[in-house]
Motif scaffolding. Structure first.
Motif, PDB file in Angstrom:
ATOM      1  N   ASP A 124       0.834  -1.208   0.000  1.00 52.44           N
ATOM      2  CA  ASP A 124       0.000   0.000   0.000  1.00 52.44           C
ATOM      3  C   ASP A 124       0.870   1.260   0.000  1.00 52.44           C
ATOM      4  OD1 ASP A 124      -2.144  -1.747   0.110  1.00 52.44           O
ATOM      5  OD2 ASP A 124      -2.619  -1.335   2.211  1.00 52.44           O
ATOM      6  N   ALA A 125       1.932   1.252   0.794  1.00 51.32           N
ATOM      7  CA  ALA A 125       2.831   2.408   0.851  1.00 51.32           C
ATOM      8  C   ALA A 125       3.550   2.599  -0.483  1.00 51.32           C
ATOM      9  CB  ALA A 125       3.836   2.237   1.985  1.00 51.32           C
ATOM     10  N   LEU A 126       3.930   1.508  -1.125  1.00 45.38           N
ATOM     11  CA  LEU A 126       4.590   1.614  -2.431  1.00 45.38           C
ATOM     12  C   LEU A 126       3.644   2.176  -3.490  1.00 45.38           C
ATOM     13  CD1 LEU A 126       6.697  -1.680  -2.432  1.00 45.38           C
ATOM     14  CD2 LEU A 126       7.546   0.678  -2.194  1.00 45.38           C
ATOM     15  N   ALA A 127       2.346   1.887  -3.377  1.00 45.41           N
ATOM     16  CA  ALA A 127       1.372   2.467  -4.308  1.00 45.41           C
ATOM     17  C   ALA A 127       1.297   3.979  -4.120  1.00 45.41           C
ATOM     18  CB  ALA A 127       0.000   1.824  -4.111  1.00 45.41           C
ATOM     19  N   VAL A 128       1.298   4.441  -2.872  1.00 42.98           N
ATOM     20  CA  VAL A 128       1.311   5.886  -2.606  1.00 42.98           C
ATOM     21  C   VAL A 128       2.576   6.498  -3.195  1.00 42.98           C
ATOM     22  CG1 VAL A 128       1.430   7.659  -0.812  1.00 42.98           C
ATOM     23  CG2 VAL A 128      -0.116   5.696  -0.528  1.00 42.98           C
ATOM     24  N   CYS A 129       3.703   5.857  -2.978  1.00 44.34           N
ATOM     25  CA  CYS A 129       4.986   6.351  -3.479  1.00 44.34           C
ATOM     26  C   CYS A 129       4.967   6.439  -5.003  1.00 44.34           C
ATOM     27  CB  CYS A 129       6.091   5.420  -2.996  1.00 44.34           C
ATOM     28  SG  CYS A 129       7.769   5.999  -3.319  1.00 44.34           S
ATOM     29  N   ALA A 130       4.448   5.435  -5.671  1.00 43.57           N
ATOM     30  CA  ALA A 130       4.379   5.445  -7.140  1.00 43.57           C
ATOM     31  C   ALA A 130       3.487   6.584  -7.621  1.00 43.57           C
ATOM     32  CB  ALA A 130       3.854   4.111  -7.656  1.00 43.57           C
ATOM     33  N   ALA A 131       2.333   6.737  -6.999  1.00 43.13           N
ATOM     34  CA  ALA A 131       1.406   7.798  -7.409  1.00 43.13           C
ATOM     35  C   ALA A 131       2.046   9.166  -7.277  1.00 43.13           C
ATOM     36  CB  ALA A 131       0.128   7.724  -6.574  1.00 43.13           C
ATOM     37  N   PHE A 132       2.765   9.399  -6.194  1.00 44.06           N
ATOM     38  CA  PHE A 132       3.296  10.744  -5.962  1.00 44.06           C
ATOM     39  C   PHE A 132       4.653  10.984  -6.595  1.00 44.06           C
ATOM     40  CE2 PHE A 132      -0.462  10.750  -3.646  1.00 44.06           C
ATOM     41  CZ  PHE A 132      -0.955  11.997  -3.961  1.00 44.06           C
ATOM     42  N   ASN A 133       5.404   9.953  -6.898  1.00 47.43           N
ATOM     43  CA  ASN A 133       6.591  10.184  -7.708  1.00 47.43           C
ATOM     44  C   ASN A 133       6.174  10.613  -9.109  1.00 47.43           C
ATOM     45  OD1 ASN A 133       9.379   9.865  -6.587  1.00 47.43           O
ATOM     46  ND2 ASN A 133       8.391   8.092  -5.655  1.00 47.43           N
ATOM     47  N   THR A 134       5.077  10.068  -9.611  1.00 48.31           N
ATOM     48  CA  THR A 134       4.549  10.484 -10.912  1.00 48.31           C
ATOM     49  C   THR A 134       3.968  11.891 -10.831  1.00 48.31           C
ATOM     50  OG1 THR A 134       4.048   8.194 -11.488  1.00 48.31           O
ATOM     51  CG2 THR A 134       2.894   9.912 -12.725  1.00 48.31           C
ATOM     52  N   THR A 135       3.094  12.129  -9.868  1.00 44.07           N
ATOM     53  CA  THR A 135       2.431  13.428  -9.743  1.00 44.07           C
ATOM     54  C   THR A 135       3.431  14.545  -9.483  1.00 44.07           C
ATOM     55  OG1 THR A 135       0.431  12.334  -8.932  1.00 44.07           O
ATOM     56  CG2 THR A 135       0.640  14.699  -8.500  1.00 44.07           C
ATOM     57  N   ASP A 136       4.410  14.305  -8.629  1.00 43.49           N
ATOM     58  CA  ASP A 136       5.431  15.324  -8.338  1.00 43.49           C
ATOM     59  C   ASP A 136       6.159  15.745  -9.605  1.00 43.49           C
ATOM     60  OD1 ASP A 136       4.817  15.100  -5.622  1.00 43.49           O
ATOM     61  OD2 ASP A 136       6.580  13.876  -5.152  1.00 43.49           O
ATOM     62  N   ARG A 137       6.518  14.776 -10.418  1.00 43.57           N
ATOM     63  CA  ARG A 137       7.251  15.098 -11.644  1.00 43.57           C
ATOM     64  C   ARG A 137       6.380  15.870 -12.622  1.00 43.57           C
ATOM     65  NH1 ARG A 137       9.621  11.296  -8.994  1.00 43.57           N
ATOM     66  NH2 ARG A 137      11.818  10.844  -9.217  1.00 43.57           N
ATOM     67  N   LEU A 138       5.113  15.498 -12.709  1.00 40.70           N
ATOM     68  CA  LEU A 138       4.198  16.244 -13.574  1.00 40.70           C
ATOM     69  C   LEU A 138       3.978  17.654 -13.040  1.00 40.70           C
ATOM     70  CD1 LEU A 138       1.651  13.420 -14.388  1.00 40.70           C
ATOM     71  CD2 LEU A 138       3.209  14.536 -16.006  1.00 40.70           C
ATOM     72  N   ALA A 139       3.838  17.791 -11.734  1.00 38.36           N
ATOM     73  CA  ALA A 139       3.649  19.120 -11.133  1.00 38.36           C
ATOM     74  C   ALA A 139       4.819  20.033 -11.472  1.00 38.36           C
ATOM     75  CB  ALA A 139       3.495  19.000  -9.617  1.00 38.36           C
ATOM     76  N   ASP A 140       6.010  19.488 -11.421  1.00 34.24           N
ATOM     77  CA  ASP A 140       7.186  20.286 -11.733  1.00 34.24           C
ATOM     78  C   ASP A 140       7.320  20.534 -13.231  1.00 34.24           C
ATOM     79  OD1 ASP A 140       7.692  20.479  -9.047  1.00 34.24           O
ATOM     80  OD2 ASP A 140       9.217  18.910  -9.030  1.00 34.24           O
ATOM     81  N   ALA A 141       7.014  19.516 -14.046  1.00 31.09           N
ATOM     82  CA  ALA A 141       7.118  19.683 -15.499  1.00 31.09           C
ATOM     83  C   ALA A 141       6.129  20.728 -16.011  1.00 31.09           C
ATOM     84  CB  ALA A 141       6.875  18.351 -16.202  1.00 31.09           C
ATOM     85  N   PHE A 142       4.921  20.729 -15.455  1.00 28.52           N
ATOM     86  CA  PHE A 142       3.900  21.687 -15.887  1.00 28.52           C
ATOM     87  C   PHE A 142       3.982  23.008 -15.141  1.00 28.52           C
ATOM     88  CE2 PHE A 142       2.066  17.908 -17.750  1.00 28.52           C
ATOM     89  CZ  PHE A 142       1.456  18.385 -18.891  1.00 28.52           C
ATOM     90  N   GLY A 143       4.809  23.064 -14.114  1.00 25.78           N
ATOM     91  CA  GLY A 143       4.964  24.308 -13.360  1.00 25.78           C
ATOM     92  C   GLY A 143       3.701  24.667 -12.590  1.00 25.78           C
ATOM     93  N   PHE A 144       3.136  23.684 -11.860  1.00 30.72           N
ATOM     94  CA  PHE A 144       1.921  23.945 -11.087  1.00 30.72           C
ATOM     95  C   PHE A 144       2.102  25.193 -10.237  1.00 30.72           C
ATOM     96  CE2 PHE A 144      -0.116  19.438 -10.568  1.00 30.72           C
ATOM     97  CZ  PHE A 144      -0.154  19.292 -11.942  1.00 30.72           C
ATOM     98  N   GLU A 145       1.111  26.069 -10.291  1.00 28.11           N
ATOM     99  CA  GLU A 145       1.146  27.283  -9.478  1.00 28.11           C
ATOM    100  C   GLU A 145       0.813  26.952  -8.030  1.00 28.11           C
ATOM    101  OE1 GLU A 145      -1.472  30.144 -11.259  1.00 28.11           O
ATOM    102  OE2 GLU A 145      -0.200  30.330 -13.035  1.00 28.11           O
ATOM    103  N   LEU A 146       1.576  27.549  -7.121  1.00 33.22           N
ATOM    104  CA  LEU A 146       1.297  27.350  -5.702  1.00 33.22           C
ATOM    105  C   LEU A 146      -0.005  28.050  -5.336  1.00 33.22           C
ATOM    106  CD1 LEU A 146       4.818  27.836  -4.104  1.00 33.22           C
ATOM    107  CD2 LEU A 146       3.624  25.704  -4.613  1.00 33.22           C
ATOM    108  N   LEU A 147      -0.738  27.453  -4.435  1.00 31.22           N
ATOM    109  CA  LEU A 147      -1.966  28.041  -3.937  1.00 31.22           C
ATOM    110  C   LEU A 147      -1.662  28.882  -2.706  1.00 31.22           C
ATOM    111  CD1 LEU A 147      -4.283  24.890  -4.131  1.00 31.22           C
ATOM    112  CD2 LEU A 147      -3.965  26.662  -5.866  1.00 31.22           C
ATOM    113  N   SER A 148      -2.601  29.710  -2.331  1.00 29.96           N
ATOM    114  CA  SER A 148      -2.494  30.420  -1.059  1.00 29.96           C
ATOM    115  C   SER A 148      -2.677  29.400   0.060  1.00 29.96           C
ATOM    116  CB  SER A 148      -3.594  31.479  -0.966  1.00 29.96           C
ATOM    117  OG  SER A 148      -4.864  30.836  -0.883  1.00 29.96           O
ATOM    118  N   PRO A 149      -2.289  29.722   1.295  1.00 30.61           N
ATOM    119  CA  PRO A 149      -2.561  28.796   2.403  1.00 30.61           C
ATOM    120  C   PRO A 149      -4.051  28.426   2.472  1.00 30.61           C
ATOM    121  CG  PRO A 149      -1.036  30.481   3.129  1.00 30.61           C
ATOM    122  CD  PRO A 149      -1.498  30.883   1.743  1.00 30.61           C
ATOM    123  N   GLU A 150      -4.923  29.415   2.226  1.00 30.16           N
ATOM    124  CA  GLU A 150      -6.368  29.141   2.247  1.00 30.16           C
ATOM    125  C   GLU A 150      -6.757  28.210   1.105  1.00 30.16           C
ATOM    126  OE1 GLU A 150      -5.216  32.750   4.228  1.00 30.16           O
ATOM    127  OE2 GLU A 150      -5.060  32.321   2.082  1.00 30.16           O
TER     128      GLU A 150
END
Length: 193
Positions: free
Chosen positions: A152-178
């Motif tokens: 289960d932990a490895l599934a989380v790791c796989a999902a977020f290693n993918t998402t993190d790279r996409l977030a950086d590749a697309f330059g996701f804009e940071l949100l406000s704290p709210e």
């Protein structure tokens, strides 16, 4: 550099949905949501299903534990958007912001149970080095983590290693704290679908 594609290329139904989300939440639609609606047949539908199962499917890990894993993997990857999003979600899930902050500041001294610490340590190594070995698995299992929890932990790791790279590749804009808090509330209520 931000890839502008996340601002264009949606059908009329999706544009209406984005407008409604902004109207009712009072916040812009996060780029993570925009990404899964862009070419859903290629990436979005599959990514939502996999991530939802990893983060909200049956598991001995709590929702807070899995959100903390996502935040930790994202911290190792230095993905600012995902760190912000999943730190806020873990904080709300646990109702314990100081514990989440402590884990992200210094895993070894953080006030968490040893099975979770050993798992986060292993996920960090896998994320940094791209591999773990039999000795790493023995250490996690010796800390009281079940083989299913490792999966289960490895599934989380796989999902977020993918998402993190996409977030950086697309330059996701940071949100406000709210904005991060509103997104966390949504993720806790609805999950990743």
């Amino acid at each position: 550099m931000r890839l502008d594609i996340l601002n264009h290329g949606y059908g009329p139904g999706t544009k209406v949905l984005f407008a409604l989300i902004r109207l009712f939440s009072g916040h812009p639609v996060p780029d993570a949501a925009k990404l899964v609606f862009y070419r859903p047949d290629f990436y979005g539908a599959r990514a939502k299903e996999f991530t939802h199962e990893a983060m909200r499917g049956p598991s001995a890990w709590s929702v807070g534990d899995r959100e903390l894993m996502a935040a930790y993997v994202s911290k190792v990857n230095e993905s600012a958007f995902c760190v912000g999003a999943h730190t806020a979600t873990a904080r709300q899930a646990y109702q314990d912001g100081p514990r989440v902050a402590a884990v992200l500041a210094d895993l070894e001294s953080a006030p968490v149970a040893e099975p979770l610490r050993a798992t986060l340590r292993m996920l960090g190594k896998l994320t940094r080095e791209g591999e773990v070995g039999a000795e790493d698995m023995r250490e996690v299992l010796a800390a009281g983590v079940s083989p299913q929890q490792v999966q289960d932990a490895l599934a989380v790791c796989a999902a977020f290693n993918t998402t993190d790279r996409l977030a950086d590749a697309f330059g996701f804009e940071l949100l406000s704290p709210e904005g991060f808090e509103a997104g966390a509330k949504y993720l806790l209520k609805r999950g990743y679908r």
